[in-house]
Design an enzyme around this catalytic site. Sequence first.
Site, mmCIF file in Angstrom:
data_model
loop_
_atom_site.group_PDB
_atom_site.id
_atom_site.type_symbol
_atom_site.label_atom_id
_atom_site.label_comp_id
_atom_site.label_asym_id
_atom_site.label_seq_id
_atom_site.Cartn_x
_atom_site.Cartn_y
_atom_site.Cartn_z
ATOM 1 N N SER A 126 0.838 -1.197 0.000
ATOM 2 C CA SER A 126 0.000 0.000 0.000
ATOM 3 C C SER A 126 0.870 1.243 0.000
ATOM 4 O O SER A 126 1.981 1.240 0.558
ATOM 5 C CB SER A 126 -0.848 -0.023 1.279
ATOM 6 O OG SER A 126 -1.458 1.221 1.508
ATOM 7 N N TYR A 150 -1.735 -1.044 10.955
ATOM 8 C CA TYR A 150 -1.989 -1.609 9.617
ATOM 9 C C TYR A 150 -0.804 -1.331 8.692
ATOM 10 O O TYR A 150 -0.271 -2.234 8.029
ATOM 11 C CB TYR A 150 -3.287 -1.037 9.022
ATOM 12 C CG TYR A 150 -3.423 -1.349 7.544
ATOM 13 C CD1 TYR A 150 -3.774 -2.620 7.121
ATOM 14 C CD2 TYR A 150 -3.158 -0.372 6.573
ATOM 15 C CE1 TYR A 150 -3.859 -2.926 5.764
ATOM 16 C CE2 TYR A 150 -3.241 -0.663 5.229
ATOM 17 C CZ TYR A 150 -3.596 -1.939 4.821
ATOM 18 O OH TYR A 150 -3.668 -2.231 3.470
ATOM 19 N N LYS A 154 2.146 -3.877 6.674
ATOM 20 C CA LYS A 154 2.540 -3.884 5.248
ATOM 21 C C LYS A 154 4.049 -3.693 5.129
ATOM 22 O O LYS A 154 4.718 -4.349 4.331
ATOM 23 C CB LYS A 154 1.786 -2.787 4.487
ATOM 24 C CG LYS A 154 0.299 -3.045 4.360
ATOM 25 C CD LYS A 154 0.011 -4.202 3.414
ATOM 26 C CE LYS A 154 -1.381 -4.756 3.578
ATOM 27 N NZ LYS A 154 -1.641 -6.012 2.866
#
Length: 348
Positions: A126, A150, A154
Amino acid sequence: MTKVFITGGAGYIGSHTILDLLESNHAVVVLDNLSNSSIESLTRVEKLTGKSVTFYEGDIRDRSALQKIFKEQPDIEAVIHFAALKAVGESNEIPLAYYQNNVAGTVTLLEELATANIKKFVFSSSATVYGDPASVPITESFPTSATNPYGQTKLMVEHILTDLVASDPEWSVSILRYFNPVGAHESGLIGEDPNGIPNNLMPFIQQVAIGKRDQLSVFGNDYDTHDGTGIRDYIHVVDLANGHLKALNKIMTNKGLHIHNLGTGQGYSVLEMVTAFEKVTGKSIPYQVVARRQGDIAECWAQTNKSEKELGWKANLGLTDMVESAWNWQENNPNGLKSNIGVNLACK
Ligand code: NAD
Ligand code: WQD
Protein backbone atom coordinates in the site's frame (compact mmCIF):
# COMPACT_ATOMS: atom_id res chain seq x y z
CA MET A 1 -1.76 -20.60 -18.84
CA THR A 2 -0.53 -20.35 -15.29
CA LYS A 3 -2.32 -21.84 -12.28
CA VAL A 4 -2.29 -19.10 -9.64
CA PHE A 5 -3.00 -19.48 -5.91
CA ILE A 6 -4.96 -16.46 -4.68
CA THR A 7 -5.31 -15.69 -0.97
CA GLY A 8 -8.16 -13.34 -0.06
CA GLY A 9 -9.62 -13.81 -3.54
CA ALA A 10 -13.27 -13.35 -2.51
CA GLY A 11 -12.57 -9.73 -1.48
CA TYR A 12 -12.82 -6.48 -3.38
CA ILE A 13 -9.51 -6.38 -5.27
CA GLY A 14 -9.10 -10.16 -5.39
CA SER A 15 -12.42 -10.77 -7.14
CA HIS A 16 -11.64 -8.19 -9.85
CA THR A 17 -8.18 -9.69 -10.35
CA ILE A 18 -9.57 -13.23 -10.62
CA LEU A 19 -12.01 -12.04 -13.28
CA ASP A 20 -9.11 -10.64 -15.32
CA LEU A 21 -6.98 -13.77 -14.78
CA LEU A 22 -9.79 -16.08 -15.94
CA GLU A 23 -10.50 -13.89 -18.96
CA SER A 24 -6.80 -14.17 -19.81
CA ASN A 25 -7.07 -17.98 -19.63
CA HIS A 26 -5.21 -18.48 -16.37
CA ALA A 27 -6.54 -20.92 -13.76
CA VAL A 28 -7.11 -19.91 -10.14
CA VAL A 29 -7.22 -21.65 -6.77
CA VAL A 30 -8.60 -19.40 -4.03
CA LEU A 31 -8.18 -19.55 -0.25
CA ASP A 32 -10.33 -17.15 1.77
CA ASN A 33 -11.68 -17.33 5.32
CA LEU A 34 -14.60 -15.06 4.29
CA SER A 35 -13.91 -12.81 7.30
CA ASN A 36 -14.57 -9.74 5.14
CA SER A 37 -16.28 -11.12 2.05
CA SER A 38 -18.87 -13.45 0.65
CA ILE A 39 -18.43 -16.42 -1.65
CA GLU A 40 -21.14 -14.75 -3.75
CA SER A 41 -18.45 -12.54 -5.35
CA LEU A 42 -16.78 -15.62 -6.81
CA THR A 43 -20.08 -17.13 -7.90
CA ARG A 44 -20.64 -13.91 -9.85
CA VAL A 45 -17.12 -14.02 -11.32
CA GLU A 46 -17.89 -17.54 -12.54
CA LYS A 47 -21.12 -16.31 -14.14
CA LEU A 48 -19.37 -13.38 -15.82
CA THR A 49 -16.53 -15.45 -17.24
CA GLY A 50 -18.22 -18.81 -17.79
CA LYS A 51 -15.16 -20.33 -16.08
CA SER A 52 -14.76 -22.04 -12.77
CA VAL A 53 -12.92 -21.05 -9.62
CA THR A 54 -11.51 -23.68 -7.28
CA PHE A 55 -12.37 -22.39 -3.82
CA TYR A 56 -11.10 -23.45 -0.40
CA GLU A 57 -12.66 -21.84 2.65
CA GLY A 58 -9.86 -21.49 5.18
CA ASP A 59 -7.19 -19.35 6.74
CA ILE A 60 -3.65 -18.51 5.62
CA ARG A 61 -2.53 -19.21 9.20
CA ASP A 62 -3.73 -22.82 8.99
CA ARG A 63 -0.69 -24.88 7.93
CA SER A 64 -2.64 -28.07 7.37
CA ALA A 65 -5.09 -26.25 5.08
CA LEU A 66 -2.17 -24.88 3.05
CA GLN A 67 -0.48 -28.30 2.89
CA LYS A 68 -3.72 -29.93 1.73
CA ILE A 69 -4.15 -27.35 -1.05
CA PHE A 70 -0.57 -27.71 -2.31
CA LYS A 71 -0.93 -31.49 -2.28
CA GLU A 72 -4.22 -31.42 -4.16
CA GLN A 73 -3.05 -28.71 -6.60
CA PRO A 74 0.56 -29.65 -7.39
CA ASP A 75 0.63 -27.52 -10.54
CA ILE A 76 0.25 -24.15 -8.77
CA GLU A 77 3.09 -21.99 -10.10
CA ALA A 78 2.55 -18.56 -8.54
CA VAL A 79 0.73 -16.79 -5.70
CA ILE A 80 -1.08 -13.48 -5.38
CA HIS A 81 -1.43 -12.68 -1.68
CA PHE A 82 -4.37 -10.36 -0.96
CA ALA A 83 -5.52 -11.82 2.38
CA ALA A 84 -5.22 -9.22 5.13
CA LEU A 85 -7.18 -7.11 7.58
CA LYS A 86 -7.24 -3.57 6.20
CA ALA A 87 -9.05 -1.07 8.43
CA VAL A 88 -6.61 1.57 9.67
CA GLY A 89 -8.75 2.74 12.65
CA GLU A 90 -9.45 -0.82 13.78
CA SER A 91 -5.72 -1.61 13.62
CA ASN A 92 -5.13 1.00 16.35
CA GLU A 93 -7.73 -0.73 18.56
CA ILE A 94 -6.72 -4.38 18.00
CA PRO A 95 -3.10 -4.23 16.82
CA LEU A 96 -2.30 -7.83 17.79
CA ALA A 97 -5.04 -9.14 15.52
CA TYR A 98 -3.44 -7.18 12.66
CA TYR A 99 0.08 -8.45 13.38
CA GLN A 100 -1.25 -11.99 13.81
CA ASN A 101 -3.29 -12.01 10.61
CA ASN A 102 -1.16 -9.90 8.29
CA VAL A 103 2.40 -10.60 9.48
CA ALA A 104 2.32 -14.01 11.22
CA GLY A 105 -0.16 -15.23 8.59
CA THR A 106 2.15 -14.19 5.77
CA VAL A 107 5.15 -15.87 7.42
CA THR A 108 3.20 -19.13 7.73
CA LEU A 109 2.14 -18.84 4.10
CA LEU A 110 5.71 -18.18 2.93
CA GLU A 111 7.07 -21.13 4.95
CA GLU A 112 4.55 -23.50 3.40
CA LEU A 113 5.18 -22.10 -0.07
CA ALA A 114 8.92 -22.63 0.36
CA THR A 115 8.28 -26.24 1.41
CA ALA A 116 6.06 -26.75 -1.64
CA ASN A 117 8.72 -25.06 -3.78
CA ILE A 118 6.34 -22.35 -5.02
CA LYS A 119 8.54 -19.27 -5.12
CA LYS A 120 6.73 -16.77 -7.34
CA PHE A 121 4.85 -14.32 -5.15
CA VAL A 122 2.89 -11.09 -5.63
CA PHE A 123 2.17 -9.06 -2.48
CA SER A 124 -0.59 -6.46 -1.94
CA SER A 125 1.21 -3.56 -0.34
CA SER A 126 0.00 0.00 0.00
CA ALA A 127 1.05 3.60 -0.51
CA THR A 128 0.61 3.83 3.25
CA VAL A 129 4.25 2.59 3.47
CA TYR A 130 5.37 6.04 2.27
CA GLY A 131 4.06 7.55 5.54
CA ASP A 132 3.85 11.33 5.19
CA PRO A 133 5.88 11.85 2.00
CA ALA A 134 8.20 14.84 1.78
CA SER A 135 6.94 15.65 -1.73
CA VAL A 136 4.73 14.40 -4.56
CA PRO A 137 4.69 12.53 -6.90
CA ILE A 138 6.01 9.56 -4.93
CA THR A 139 8.59 7.26 -6.50
CA GLU A 140 9.33 3.73 -5.34
CA SER A 141 12.66 4.87 -3.90
CA PHE A 142 11.07 7.28 -1.39
CA PRO A 143 11.79 6.45 2.27
CA THR A 144 9.22 4.23 3.95
CA SER A 145 7.59 4.52 7.37
CA ALA A 146 4.32 3.68 9.07
CA THR A 147 1.90 5.76 11.11
CA ASN A 148 -0.44 2.98 12.31
CA PRO A 149 -0.37 -0.78 12.99
CA TYR A 150 -1.99 -1.61 9.62
CA GLY A 151 0.75 0.31 7.80
CA GLN A 152 3.36 -1.39 10.01
CA THR A 153 2.10 -4.80 8.92
CA LYS A 154 2.54 -3.88 5.25
CA LEU A 155 6.02 -2.50 5.90
CA MET A 156 7.04 -5.52 7.99
CA VAL A 157 5.97 -7.91 5.25
CA GLU A 158 7.90 -5.83 2.70
CA HIS A 159 11.01 -6.24 4.89
CA ILE A 160 10.41 -9.98 5.33
CA LEU A 161 10.10 -10.40 1.56
CA THR A 162 13.27 -8.37 0.98
CA ASP A 163 15.21 -10.60 3.40
CA LEU A 164 13.71 -13.75 1.88
CA VAL A 165 14.80 -12.81 -1.65
CA ALA A 166 18.27 -11.91 -0.38
CA SER A 167 18.54 -15.31 1.30
CA ASP A 168 17.37 -17.42 -1.63
CA PRO A 169 17.78 -16.26 -5.25
CA GLU A 170 15.12 -18.72 -6.43
CA TRP A 171 12.33 -16.43 -5.21
CA SER A 172 10.61 -13.99 -7.61
CA VAL A 173 8.68 -11.43 -5.59
CA SER A 174 6.56 -8.51 -6.75
CA ILE A 175 5.56 -5.89 -4.20
CA LEU A 176 2.68 -3.77 -5.50
CA ARG A 177 2.02 -0.52 -3.65
CA TYR A 178 -1.60 0.39 -4.34
CA PHE A 179 -2.75 3.98 -4.07
CA ASN A 180 -6.52 4.48 -3.47
CA PRO A 181 -8.55 1.74 -5.19
CA VAL A 182 -12.13 2.74 -6.11
CA GLY A 183 -14.85 1.80 -8.62
CA ALA A 184 -16.21 -1.56 -9.67
CA HIS A 185 -16.52 -3.90 -12.63
CA GLU A 186 -18.74 -2.45 -15.38
CA SER A 187 -21.28 -5.28 -14.93
CA GLY A 188 -22.21 -3.92 -11.49
CA LEU A 189 -21.99 -7.50 -10.18
CA ILE A 190 -18.82 -7.19 -8.10
CA GLY A 191 -17.51 -4.23 -6.11
CA GLU A 192 -16.47 -2.98 -2.69
CA ASP A 193 -18.65 -4.21 0.16
CA PRO A 194 -17.66 -2.42 3.37
CA ASN A 195 -18.88 -3.50 6.81
CA GLY A 196 -20.85 -0.93 8.80
CA ILE A 197 -19.86 2.70 8.46
CA PRO A 198 -17.33 3.02 5.60
CA ASN A 199 -13.91 4.40 6.54
CA ASN A 200 -12.98 5.30 2.98
CA LEU A 201 -14.18 8.32 1.05
CA MET A 202 -15.80 6.78 -2.03
CA PRO A 203 -17.91 4.13 -0.26
CA PHE A 204 -19.07 6.82 2.17
CA ILE A 205 -20.09 9.17 -0.67
CA GLN A 206 -21.91 6.26 -2.35
CA GLN A 207 -23.90 5.59 0.83
CA VAL A 208 -24.84 9.27 1.13
CA ALA A 209 -26.02 9.23 -2.50
CA ILE A 210 -28.18 6.14 -1.92
CA GLY A 211 -29.69 7.63 1.24
CA LYS A 212 -28.03 5.37 3.84
CA ARG A 213 -26.09 8.27 5.39
CA ASP A 214 -27.26 11.86 5.81
CA GLN A 215 -24.08 13.66 4.89
CA LEU A 216 -20.38 13.33 4.32
CA SER A 217 -17.92 14.61 6.91
CA VAL A 218 -15.01 16.24 5.09
CA PHE A 219 -11.98 15.68 7.31
CA GLY A 220 -10.38 19.13 7.26
CA ASN A 221 -10.22 21.95 4.70
CA ASP A 222 -7.07 23.57 6.07
CA TYR A 223 -4.46 21.41 4.33
CA ASP A 224 -1.88 23.04 2.11
CA THR A 225 -3.70 22.01 -1.09
CA HIS A 226 -5.55 24.07 -3.71
CA ASP A 227 -8.94 23.81 -1.94
CA GLY A 228 -7.68 22.85 1.52
CA THR A 229 -8.95 19.23 1.40
CA GLY A 230 -6.82 16.10 1.13
CA ILE A 231 -5.58 14.96 -2.26
CA ARG A 232 -5.26 11.26 -3.21
CA ASP A 233 -4.46 9.16 -6.27
CA TYR A 234 -7.71 7.24 -6.87
CA ILE A 235 -7.24 4.25 -9.13
CA HIS A 236 -9.96 2.21 -10.84
CA VAL A 237 -10.00 -1.32 -9.41
CA VAL A 238 -10.18 -2.75 -12.95
CA ASP A 239 -6.88 -1.03 -13.82
CA LEU A 240 -5.44 -2.14 -10.50
CA ALA A 241 -6.48 -5.74 -11.16
CA ASN A 242 -4.74 -5.65 -14.52
CA GLY A 243 -1.53 -4.51 -12.80
CA HIS A 244 -1.45 -7.94 -11.10
CA LEU A 245 -1.44 -9.72 -14.45
CA LYS A 246 1.50 -7.58 -15.55
CA ALA A 247 3.29 -8.29 -12.26
CA LEU A 248 2.64 -12.00 -12.79
CA ASN A 249 4.24 -11.79 -16.24
CA LYS A 250 7.21 -10.10 -14.65
CA ILE A 251 7.82 -12.70 -11.95
CA MET A 252 7.29 -15.65 -14.29
CA THR A 253 10.46 -14.65 -16.11
CA ASN A 254 12.46 -12.50 -13.66
CA LYS A 255 13.79 -13.62 -10.31
CA GLY A 256 14.51 -11.24 -7.43
CA LEU A 257 12.52 -8.42 -5.85
CA HIS A 258 10.41 -5.99 -7.89
CA ILE A 259 8.65 -3.01 -6.29
CA HIS A 260 6.05 -0.97 -8.18
CA ASN A 261 3.50 1.76 -7.55
CA LEU A 262 0.00 1.12 -8.86
CA GLY A 263 -1.59 4.55 -9.17
CA THR A 264 -2.66 6.89 -11.95
CA GLY A 265 -0.20 9.71 -11.27
CA GLN A 266 -3.13 12.12 -10.87
CA GLY A 267 -4.46 13.46 -7.59
CA TYR A 268 -7.99 14.66 -6.74
CA SER A 269 -9.15 16.51 -3.64
CA VAL A 270 -12.06 15.42 -1.46
CA LEU A 271 -14.19 18.28 -2.85
CA GLU A 272 -13.27 17.33 -6.43
CA MET A 273 -14.45 13.78 -5.70
CA VAL A 274 -17.74 15.11 -4.31
CA THR A 275 -18.26 17.31 -7.39
CA ALA A 276 -17.40 14.47 -9.79
CA PHE A 277 -19.88 12.21 -8.02
CA GLU A 278 -22.65 14.81 -8.15
CA LYS A 279 -22.02 15.44 -11.85
CA VAL A 280 -22.07 11.78 -12.88
CA THR A 281 -25.01 10.68 -10.71
CA GLY A 282 -27.13 13.82 -10.63
CA LYS A 283 -27.41 13.27 -6.85
CA SER A 284 -26.57 15.96 -4.36
CA ILE A 285 -23.95 15.03 -1.74
CA PRO A 286 -24.46 17.20 1.35
CA TYR A 287 -21.31 17.62 3.39
CA GLN A 288 -19.98 19.30 6.48
CA VAL A 289 -16.35 20.20 7.10
CA VAL A 290 -15.11 18.70 10.38
CA ALA A 291 -11.71 18.41 12.06
CA ARG A 292 -8.83 16.61 10.37
CA ARG A 293 -8.79 12.84 10.87
CA GLN A 294 -5.81 11.77 12.97
CA GLY A 295 -3.00 10.31 10.87
CA ASP A 296 -4.23 11.77 7.54
CA ILE A 297 -1.75 13.47 5.22
CA ALA A 298 -2.30 16.40 2.88
CA GLU A 299 -1.47 14.80 -0.44
CA CYS A 300 -0.36 11.55 -1.95
CA TRP A 301 -0.03 10.55 -5.57
CA ALA A 302 2.17 8.22 -7.55
CA GLN A 303 5.01 8.60 -9.95
CA THR A 304 4.11 5.81 -12.41
CA ASN A 305 7.15 5.76 -14.73
CA LYS A 306 8.71 2.65 -13.20
CA SER A 307 5.51 0.58 -13.53
CA GLU A 308 5.01 1.77 -17.10
CA LYS A 309 8.58 0.95 -18.08
CA GLU A 310 9.15 -2.29 -16.18
CA LEU A 311 5.66 -3.84 -16.11
CA GLY A 312 4.25 -2.33 -19.31
CA TRP A 313 1.28 -1.24 -17.20
CA LYS A 314 -0.56 2.05 -17.11
CA ALA A 315 -3.99 3.01 -15.74
CA ASN A 316 -6.46 3.67 -18.58
CA LEU A 317 -9.68 4.57 -16.77
CA GLY A 318 -10.41 8.07 -15.53
CA LEU A 319 -12.42 9.66 -12.75
CA THR A 320 -15.74 9.47 -14.64
CA ASP A 321 -15.30 5.71 -15.15
CA MET A 322 -14.46 5.30 -11.47
CA VAL A 323 -17.54 7.19 -10.28
CA GLU A 324 -19.96 5.70 -12.84
CA SER A 325 -18.93 2.14 -12.07
CA ALA A 326 -18.99 2.70 -8.29
CA TRP A 327 -22.50 4.13 -8.52
CA ASN A 328 -23.70 1.35 -10.83
CA TRP A 329 -22.45 -1.20 -8.29
CA GLN A 330 -24.00 0.69 -5.35
CA GLU A 331 -27.41 1.03 -7.03
CA ASN A 332 -27.49 -2.63 -8.04
CA ASN A 333 -26.35 -3.89 -4.63
CA PRO A 334 -27.65 -1.47 -1.98
CA ASN A 335 -26.93 -4.03 0.75
CA GLY A 336 -23.71 -5.41 -0.70
CA LEU A 337 -23.03 -9.11 -1.11
CA LYS A 338 -22.56 -10.42 2.40
CA SER A 339 -26.29 -11.11 2.81
CA ASN A 340 -26.27 -13.28 -0.32
CA ILE A 341 -25.50 -16.96 -0.06
CA GLY A 342 -23.64 -18.44 -3.01
CA VAL A 343 -25.30 -21.68 -4.02
CA ASN A 344 -23.49 -22.57 -7.20
CA LEU A 345 -19.84 -22.53 -6.26
CA ALA A 346 -18.40 -25.83 -5.09
CA CYS A 347 -16.54 -25.32 -1.82
CA LYS A 348 -13.71 -27.73 -1.02
P1 NAD B 1 -10.92 -7.19 1.27
O1 NAD B 1 -11.14 -7.18 2.73
O2 NAD B 1 -12.10 -6.96 0.38
O3 NAD B 1 -10.22 -8.57 0.82
C1 NAD B 1 -9.34 -9.27 1.67
C2 NAD B 1 -9.82 -10.72 1.70
O4 NAD B 1 -8.94 -11.49 2.52
C3 NAD B 1 -11.23 -10.89 2.26
O5 NAD B 1 -11.98 -11.69 1.37
C4 NAD B 1 -11.02 -11.60 3.60
O6 NAD B 1 -12.09 -12.44 3.91
C5 NAD B 1 -9.72 -12.36 3.32
N1 NAD B 1 -8.90 -12.66 4.50
C6 NAD B 1 -8.49 -11.80 5.48
N2 NAD B 1 -7.71 -12.45 6.37
C7 NAD B 1 -7.59 -13.73 5.92
C8 NAD B 1 -6.94 -14.89 6.42
N3 NAD B 1 -6.23 -14.85 7.55
N4 NAD B 1 -7.02 -16.04 5.71
C9 NAD B 1 -7.75 -16.10 4.58
N5 NAD B 1 -8.42 -15.03 4.08
C10 NAD B 1 -8.34 -13.88 4.74
O7 NAD B 1 -9.77 -6.13 0.96
P2 NAD B 1 -9.25 -5.54 -0.43
O8 NAD B 1 -9.62 -4.12 -0.48
O9 NAD B 1 -9.63 -6.45 -1.54
O10 NAD B 1 -7.69 -5.61 -0.15
C11 NAD B 1 -6.88 -6.66 -0.66
C12 NAD B 1 -5.45 -6.42 -0.23
O11 NAD B 1 -5.01 -5.16 -0.72
C13 NAD B 1 -5.21 -6.36 1.28
O12 NAD B 1 -3.97 -6.98 1.54
C14 NAD B 1 -5.16 -4.89 1.58
O13 NAD B 1 -4.38 -4.62 2.73
C15 NAD B 1 -4.47 -4.37 0.33
N6 NAD B 1 -4.75 -2.94 0.05
C16 NAD B 1 -6.05 -2.52 -0.03
C17 NAD B 1 -6.31 -1.16 -0.28
C18 NAD B 1 -7.73 -0.65 -0.32
O14 NAD B 1 -7.93 0.56 -0.12
N7 NAD B 1 -8.73 -1.48 -0.60
C19 NAD B 1 -5.25 -0.28 -0.47
C20 NAD B 1 -3.94 -0.76 -0.40
C21 NAD B 1 -3.71 -2.11 -0.14
C1 WQD C 1 -9.29 9.73 1.27
C2 WQD C 1 -9.45 11.23 1.56
C3 WQD C 1 -9.64 11.72 3.91
C4 WQD C 1 -13.50 9.68 4.46
C5 WQD C 1 -6.75 4.64 3.28
C6 WQD C 1 -5.67 3.91 4.04
C7 WQD C 1 -4.63 3.37 3.11
C8 WQD C 1 -5.25 2.54 1.99
C9 WQD C 1 -6.38 3.26 1.33
C10 WQD C 1 -5.24 0.20 2.54
C11 WQD C 1 -8.63 11.70 2.76
C12 WQD C 1 -10.92 12.09 3.18
C13 WQD C 1 -12.33 10.20 3.93
C14 WQD C 1 -14.51 10.57 4.91
C15 WQD C 1 -13.13 12.42 4.23
N1 WQD C 1 -5.82 1.32 2.50
N2 WQD C 1 -12.15 11.55 3.80
N3 WQD C 1 -14.28 11.91 4.76
O1 WQD C 1 -6.90 7.66 4.05
O2 WQD C 1 -6.01 8.00 1.69
O3 WQD C 1 -6.15 5.73 2.62
O4 WQD C 1 -7.31 3.75 2.30
O5 WQD C 1 -4.09 -0.03 2.34
O6 WQD C 1 -3.76 2.62 3.88
O7 WQD C 1 -5.09 4.80 4.98
O8 WQD C 1 -8.23 6.89 2.03
O9 WQD C 1 -10.60 6.96 1.38
O10 WQD C 1 -10.01 6.99 3.84
O11 WQD C 1 -9.53 9.01 2.46
O12 WQD C 1 -12.97 13.65 4.13
O13 WQD C 1 -15.55 10.18 5.41
O14 WQD C 1 -10.82 11.48 1.91
O15 WQD C 1 -9.34 12.66 4.91
O16 WQD C 1 -8.19 13.01 2.48
P1 WQD C 1 -6.78 7.18 2.67
P2 WQD C 1 -9.67 7.40 2.45
